[in-house]
Scaffold this motif. Sequence first.
Motif, mmCIF file in Angstrom:
data_model
loop_
_atom_site.group_PDB
_atom_site.id
_atom_site.type_symbol
_atom_site.label_atom_id
_atom_site.label_comp_id
_atom_site.label_asym_id
_atom_site.label_seq_id
_atom_site.Cartn_x
_atom_site.Cartn_y
_atom_site.Cartn_z
ATOM 1 N N ALA A 163 0.812 -1.222 0.000
ATOM 2 C CA ALA A 163 0.000 0.000 0.000
ATOM 3 C C ALA A 163 0.842 1.266 0.000
ATOM 4 C CB ALA A 163 -0.927 0.010 1.215
ATOM 5 N N GLY A 164 2.157 1.137 0.104
ATOM 6 C CA GLY A 164 2.995 2.331 0.142
ATOM 7 C C GLY A 164 4.288 2.071 0.883
ATOM 8 N N THR A 165 4.630 2.933 1.821
ATOM 9 C CA THR A 165 5.847 2.801 2.610
ATOM 10 C C THR A 165 5.479 2.482 4.042
ATOM 11 O OG1 THR A 165 6.990 4.392 1.205
ATOM 12 C CG2 THR A 165 7.961 3.947 3.350
ATOM 13 N N VAL A 166 6.105 1.454 4.579
ATOM 14 C CA VAL A 166 5.782 0.993 5.931
ATOM 15 C C VAL A 166 7.027 1.082 6.810
ATOM 16 C CG1 VAL A 166 4.854 -0.895 7.329
ATOM 17 C CG2 VAL A 166 4.086 -0.608 4.964
ATOM 18 N N TYR A 167 6.839 1.658 7.995
ATOM 19 C CA TYR A 167 7.891 1.712 9.006
ATOM 20 C C TYR A 167 7.436 0.905 10.228
ATOM 21 C CZ TYR A 167 9.603 5.836 6.451
ATOM 22 O OH TYR A 167 10.067 6.695 5.489
ATOM 23 N N ALA A 168 8.358 0.168 10.822
ATOM 24 C CA ALA A 168 8.134 -0.450 12.127
ATOM 25 C C ALA A 168 9.277 -0.008 13.022
ATOM 26 C CB ALA A 168 8.105 -1.971 12.008
ATOM 27 N N LEU A 169 8.954 0.483 14.207
ATOM 28 C CA LEU A 169 9.996 1.008 15.078
ATOM 29 C C LEU A 169 10.022 0.269 16.407
ATOM 30 C CD1 LEU A 169 9.027 4.287 16.930
ATOM 31 C CD2 LEU A 169 7.329 2.927 15.688
ATOM 32 N N ASP A 170 11.164 0.365 17.095
ATOM 33 C CA ASP A 170 11.283 -0.041 18.487
ATOM 34 C C ASP A 170 11.029 1.184 19.349
ATOM 35 O OD1 ASP A 170 12.030 -2.628 17.798
ATOM 36 O OD2 ASP A 170 14.179 -2.253 18.033
ATOM 37 N N LEU A 171 10.018 1.136 20.195
ATOM 38 C CA LEU A 171 9.751 2.235 21.107
ATOM 39 C C LEU A 171 10.904 2.399 22.104
ATOM 40 C CD1 LEU A 171 5.992 1.562 21.882
ATOM 41 C CD2 LEU A 171 6.888 3.525 20.612
ATOM 42 N N PRO A 172 11.034 3.558 22.736
ATOM 43 C CA PRO A 172 12.048 3.706 23.784
ATOM 44 C C PRO A 172 11.923 2.596 24.829
ATOM 45 C CG PRO A 172 11.036 5.818 23.301
ATOM 46 C CD PRO A 172 10.251 4.790 22.531
ATOM 47 N N GLY A 173 13.085 2.059 25.241
ATOM 48 C CA GLY A 173 13.086 0.981 26.225
ATOM 49 C C GLY A 173 12.950 -0.395 25.631
ATOM 50 N N HIS A 174 12.793 -0.491 24.314
ATOM 51 C CA HIS A 174 12.495 -1.768 23.672
ATOM 52 C C HIS A 174 13.472 -2.066 22.535
ATOM 53 C CE1 HIS A 174 8.695 -0.823 25.697
ATOM 54 N NE2 HIS A 174 8.433 -2.110 25.659
ATOM 55 N N GLY A 175 13.573 -3.355 22.197
ATOM 56 C CA GLY A 175 14.357 -3.776 21.057
ATOM 57 C C GLY A 175 15.782 -3.270 21.132
ATOM 58 N N GLN A 176 16.213 -2.600 20.064
ATOM 59 C CA GLN A 176 17.558 -2.036 20.019
ATOM 60 C C GLN A 176 17.548 -0.506 20.109
ATOM 61 O OE1 GLN A 176 19.999 -3.667 16.832
ATOM 62 N NE2 GLN A 176 19.026 -5.666 17.056
ATOM 63 N N SER A 177 16.407 0.052 20.503
ATOM 64 C CA SER A 177 16.359 1.488 20.764
ATOM 65 C C SER A 177 16.980 1.789 22.120
ATOM 66 C CB SER A 177 14.909 1.987 20.734
ATOM 67 O OG SER A 177 14.393 1.959 19.415
ATOM 68 N N ASP A 178 17.241 3.079 22.385
ATOM 69 C CA ASP A 178 17.777 3.463 23.686
ATOM 70 C C ASP A 178 16.866 2.952 24.793
ATOM 71 O OD1 ASP A 178 19.917 4.707 22.539
ATOM 72 O OD2 ASP A 178 19.256 6.759 22.940
ATOM 73 N N LYS A 179 17.473 2.486 25.882
ATOM 74 C CA LYS A 179 16.689 1.857 26.941
ATOM 75 C C LYS A 179 16.089 2.855 27.918
ATOM 76 C CE LYS A 179 17.331 -2.098 25.149
ATOM 77 N NZ LYS A 179 17.938 -1.589 23.911
ATOM 78 N N ALA A 180 16.607 4.064 27.961
ATOM 79 C CA ALA A 180 16.030 5.067 28.854
ATOM 80 C C ALA A 180 14.668 5.507 28.328
ATOM 81 C CB ALA A 180 16.961 6.267 28.975
ATOM 82 N N VAL A 181 13.662 5.486 29.196
ATOM 83 C CA VAL A 181 12.329 5.978 28.843
ATOM 84 C C VAL A 181 12.143 7.302 29.573
ATOM 85 C CG1 VAL A 181 9.855 5.516 28.863
ATOM 86 C CG2 VAL A 181 11.469 3.630 28.548
ATOM 87 N N LYS A 182 12.227 8.402 28.848
ATOM 88 C CA LYS A 182 12.204 9.725 29.466
ATOM 89 C C LYS A 182 10.842 10.056 30.064
ATOM 90 C CE LYS A 182 15.876 11.359 26.417
ATOM 91 N NZ LYS A 182 16.310 12.346 25.384
ATOM 92 N N ASP A 183 9.776 9.561 29.453
ATOM 93 C CA ASP A 183 8.424 9.795 29.958
ATOM 94 C C ASP A 183 7.631 8.515 29.709
ATOM 95 O OD1 ASP A 183 5.825 10.515 30.531
ATOM 96 O OD2 ASP A 183 5.893 12.427 29.447
ATOM 97 N N ALA A 184 7.333 7.784 30.774
ATOM 98 C CA ALA A 184 6.691 6.473 30.642
ATOM 99 C C ALA A 184 5.175 6.562 30.520
ATOM 100 C CB ALA A 184 7.057 5.587 31.834
#
Length: 376
Positions: A163-184
């Motif tokens: 259908a177009g362009t698809v992005y999937a991300l790791d939220l903060p604190g998850h996967g290989q994103s930064d582990k610090a969650v500034k606002d939970a």
Amino acid sequence: MNERIKPIVMPKWGLSMSEGKVTGWLKSAGAKIAVGDEIVEVETDKIAGVVEAGDTGTLRRVLGEPDTVYPVKALIGVIAADEVPDEEIDAYVAEYAAHVAEAGDAEETGPRYEFVETPAGRLRYARRSQTGGGDGARTVILVHGFGGDLDNWLFNIDTLAGAGTVYALDLPGHGQSDKAVKDASLKGLSEALIGFMDALDITSAHLVGHSMGGAVVAQTALDQPGRVSSITLISSAGLGEEINGGYTDGFVAAASRRDLKPVLEHLFHDPATVTRQLVDDLLKYKRLDGVDAALKALSSALFPGGRQSAVLAEALKAAPTPVLVIWGESDQVIPAAHAAALGDRARVDVIGEAGHMVQMEKAGRVNELVLNHITA
């Protein structure tokens, strides 16, 4: 290659998959096949899944042997109409390996995991675009749930890219994103999503959220309606107070395979879907520096006392954003009854023989529903 003959191949689920094991055929040679039929069960080092038919016809060859490992793209079966002679199918099978070798591995020049700096930290993401479609007319962003990552969309991201362009991300604190969650808080996670969109110059998008990610995209649609073309809520938080606190608390506390495996089995209609490798991968994630604090902060903010702190159903009823709600009928984490929370304000589909991870267990149906929704 003969266009009258359609291959069934070892699929590639995720960028890291190089091989898979055929664990059993769900259709026998000679069976009539319709689009979406579940044909063969496959197990990878990440998860067990089912290959669904993309074409109609008759299952003329069953080539993949049970309990045998095959590389990605290996021919494991053949679908063709009854009138196609056996000789043509034999020739097709003989030529298939050479054809794949000549075509080369598109994955070598295809998308890889990428990272982007945002106000919420460094976030990992994957990107898919339809062939020859550039950025496409539509942008879709997939947002995982509590304790998940972008690989929760293994069975969806490639199909939705039609259908177009698809992005999937790791939220903060998850996967290989930064582990610090500034606002939970939910608003904090929504702001992280908007920051991700800003960093990639995404003006607006169709947002698809699973579980906690559903509440995140719903909050985003309420706070930033001009940035959101539609939302799809899959087994979503935010539509009622009830949640299985034993699951969320158990996931946070689990420190061994023995503790974690029965917790993860709550996610699926079929607990056998939870492979040893899936358990091990999640244990490795949970042991990373900062993960324990991130999960505890999110759990305390979003699911205190085994209840959901934010219920957005009434606000969503008054919002203009188109909404699709999808649920697994046997969800053991968030009750499937929450699917009805928006009444006739949303399109709703509750899928049988599926649990909380319905986008994995019934990927074909979920993909069909999401594509219809975002292209409507």
